[in-house]
Scaffold this motif. Structure first.
Motif, PDB file in Angstrom:
ATOM      1  N   VAL A 125      31.845  19.229 -37.407  1.00  0.00           N
ATOM      2  CA  VAL A 125      31.818  20.184 -38.506  1.00  0.00           C
ATOM      3  C   VAL A 125      32.965  21.164 -38.306  1.00  0.00           C
ATOM      4  N   GLN A 136      26.545  28.784 -39.657  1.00  0.00           N
ATOM      5  CA  GLN A 136      26.188  27.414 -40.005  1.00  0.00           C
ATOM      6  C   GLN A 136      25.349  26.762 -38.908  1.00  0.00           C
ATOM      7  N   GLU A 139      21.927  28.185 -39.260  1.00  0.00           N
ATOM      8  CA  GLU A 139      21.257  27.625 -40.432  1.00  0.00           C
ATOM      9  C   GLU A 139      20.743  26.220 -40.138  1.00  0.00           C
ATOM     10  N   ASN A 140      21.581  25.407 -39.492  1.00  0.00           N
ATOM     11  CA  ASN A 140      21.187  24.027 -39.177  1.00  0.00           C
ATOM     12  C   ASN A 140      20.042  23.990 -38.173  1.00  0.00           C
ATOM     13  N   TYR A 141      20.078  24.893 -37.205  1.00  0.00           N
ATOM     14  CA  TYR A 141      19.008  24.952 -36.213  1.00  0.00           C
ATOM     15  C   TYR A 141      17.694  25.395 -36.856  1.00  0.00           C
ATOM     16  N   ALA A 143      16.732  25.072 -39.816  1.00  0.00           N
ATOM     17  CA  ALA A 143      16.215  24.075 -40.766  1.00  0.00           C
ATOM     18  C   ALA A 143      15.373  23.005 -40.083  1.00  0.00           C
ATOM     19  N   THR A 152      16.140  20.204 -29.132  1.00  0.00           N
ATOM     20  CA  THR A 152      17.523  20.484 -29.521  1.00  0.00           C
ATOM     21  C   THR A 152      18.149  21.475 -28.544  1.00  0.00           C
ATOM     22  N   PHE A 349      23.829  20.713 -30.511  1.00  0.00           N
ATOM     23  CA  PHE A 349      24.760  21.442 -31.359  1.00  0.00           C
ATOM     24  C   PHE A 349      25.693  22.199 -30.404  1.00  0.00           C
ATOM     25  N   VAL A 377      26.464  17.115 -32.358  1.00  0.00           N
ATOM     26  CA  VAL A 377      27.188  17.743 -33.463  1.00  0.00           C
ATOM     27  C   VAL A 377      28.130  18.789 -32.873  1.00  0.00           C
ATOM     28  N   TYR A 379      30.889  21.764 -33.565  1.00  0.00           N
ATOM     29  CA  TYR A 379      31.342  22.728 -34.570  1.00  0.00           C
ATOM     30  C   TYR A 379      32.654  23.314 -34.056  1.00  0.00           C
TER      31      TYR A 379
END
Length: 426
Positions: A125, A136, A139-141, A143, A152, A349, A377, A379
């Motif tokens: 990302v 971001q 937000e992804n975490y 969600a 995670t 992440f 992922v 970033y």
């Protein structure tokens, strides 16, 4: 590992302080993440093992992060001919693409690793601004489900970045109602990580710093269970005035005694809510707490300053944030690369800022990718710069790096030409 073997598990530091009494029975000491052991600690470990009739089994990976202190003892022992068994098949990853990305990172091939992520091992990302990138990640975490949160791992290489990203994640969790409405506000102790030489100098200490000792000094009136606040520092005489929890003052000459058994902390704000993920940050043998031990806040009583924490072992601890031993607690949403080493998660992440040259290099990149079983992922602010930086720091020749840079510039120019051509056609 302790749970898997149904055996006592300690940090190496605690084991070296209290290895137990020598026994006539042979012992086996298993040391995980052996690449993190410094030369000095390795020498002490092997010497202690010899006096305790213990055999030492070192488990680790020289391609992961090494010791913060001097020496690469694990690698040097192998080079010197230590009997070594090598596990060459990667077993952690359940996703073939994630596994291939880890293998590429082991080879030092960042380009290939990122391409494999694109094909199904995760994703990259790209968000230029750090603030927007952290938002971001948060937000992804947020969600994810509560169960997915437990599986995670979020990695940010720097401590300052870790704290900022933690705040962003908790803000999102509160907005979504995933943390309790009531807040318990307290303070925590954060290590200042002095070297042994710094610990002996008064100028290393600031007013209101907290000093804790790992042993008692009965003749000085010092207890290892106490916390002592710095209220005065005389740099010329190298004397510190410490104040105990009961208001008693103590003149401390760190060059003469105690500096080797002292740990220095600063106080920082800590907010706890029901649902918060937390971890202990200091070993406490009497309380059966280990540095890095994880738990979840299940109840709080802000009027009494109390919180109940359920540990991964299902043991429940009652935390009184007025007590010194209970203030070695922090949120556990984000890990540095060093803290993440040895952990396993379904999903990772990781923030990979291209400009963080001293924090983003081949070993930390490998650690970040290899923690995930199914998905990684990354970033980043700039994928091309991140990839090039990893290649440079992986030891590529200057010519190879120049060629890669030229290739990237050519690709960029071609893309611009195509864009201009499309505009003219319109």
């Amino acid at each position: 590992m302790g749970d898997a073997l149904d055996s006592r598990a300690d940090t190496l530091a605690r084991h070296l302080l209290a290895p137990g009494r020598p026994s006539s029975q042979p012992q086996l000491w298993i040391v995980d993440e052996a690449s993190l052991v410094s030369a000095k600690d390795m020498a002490k470990l092997l010497s202690t093992a010899q006096s305790h009739r213990a055999r030492v089994l070192l488990v680790g990976d020289v391609k992961q992060l090494g010791s913060i202190e001097a020496g690469a003892a694990f690698e040097q022992l192998q080079e010197a001919g230590m009997e070594t068994a090598k596990l060459t098949t990667i077993l952690r990853q359940t996703n073939a693409h994630t596994k291939a990305a880890v293998e590429a990172s082991l080879e030092g091939n960042a380009k290939k690793a990122l391409e494999v992520l694109d094909r199904g091992g995760g994703r990259v990302v790209e968000i230029a601004g750090r603030e927007a990138r952290f938002a971001q990640i948060a937000e992804n975490y947020a969600a994810l489900s509560t169960e997915e949160h437990q599986k995670t791992l979020v990695i940010e290489p720097s401590r300052e970045g870790r704290d900022n990203l933690t705040q962003d994640i908790r803000k999102k969790l509160i907005e979504r109602g995933q943390l309790g409405a009531e807040a318990l506000n307290a303070t925590k102790f954060v290590s200042k990580d002095l070297t042994k030489a710094e610990a002996k100098r008064a100028e290393s200490y600031e007013l209101d710093d907290i000093v804790r000792f790992t042993k008692d000094y009965a003749d000085k009136g010092v207890s290892r269970h106490g916390a002592y606040r710095v209220i005065q520092a005389d740099e010329a005489k190298n004397v510190l005035t410490l104040q105990g929890e009961r208001g008693r003052d103590l003149a401390w000459h760190p060059r003469q005694w105690g500096a080797g058994q002292a740990q220095l902390y600063r106080e920082e704000a800590l907010e706890l809510r029901v649902g918060d993920r937390v971890q202990f940050t200091r070993n406490d043998k009497a309380a059966k707490r280990v540095n890095g031990q994880l738990g979840e806040v299940i109840t709080i009583d802000s009027s009494q300053g109390l919180a109940r924490v359920k540990l991964q072992s299902n043991r429940i601890e009652t935390i009184t944030l007025e007590r010194a031993r209970d203030r070695h607690l922090s949120h556990a949403y984000v890990s540095t690369a060093f803290a993440a080493q040895g952990r396993t998660a379904d999903r990772v992440f990781a923030n990979a800022e291209s400009s963080a040259t001293h924090l983003l290099e081949q070993k930390s990149f490998y650690v970040a990718l290899s923690r995930a079983k199914a998905e990684s992922v990354l970033y980043t602010d700039d994928r091309s710069k991140m990839q090039l930086g990893l290649l440079e720091r992986a030891g590529m020749s200057a010519r190879s790096v120049q060629e890669r840079r030229a290739d990237m510039q050519d690709a960029k120019h071609k893309a611009q030409e195509k864009t201009q051509g499309a505009s003219l056609a319109l």
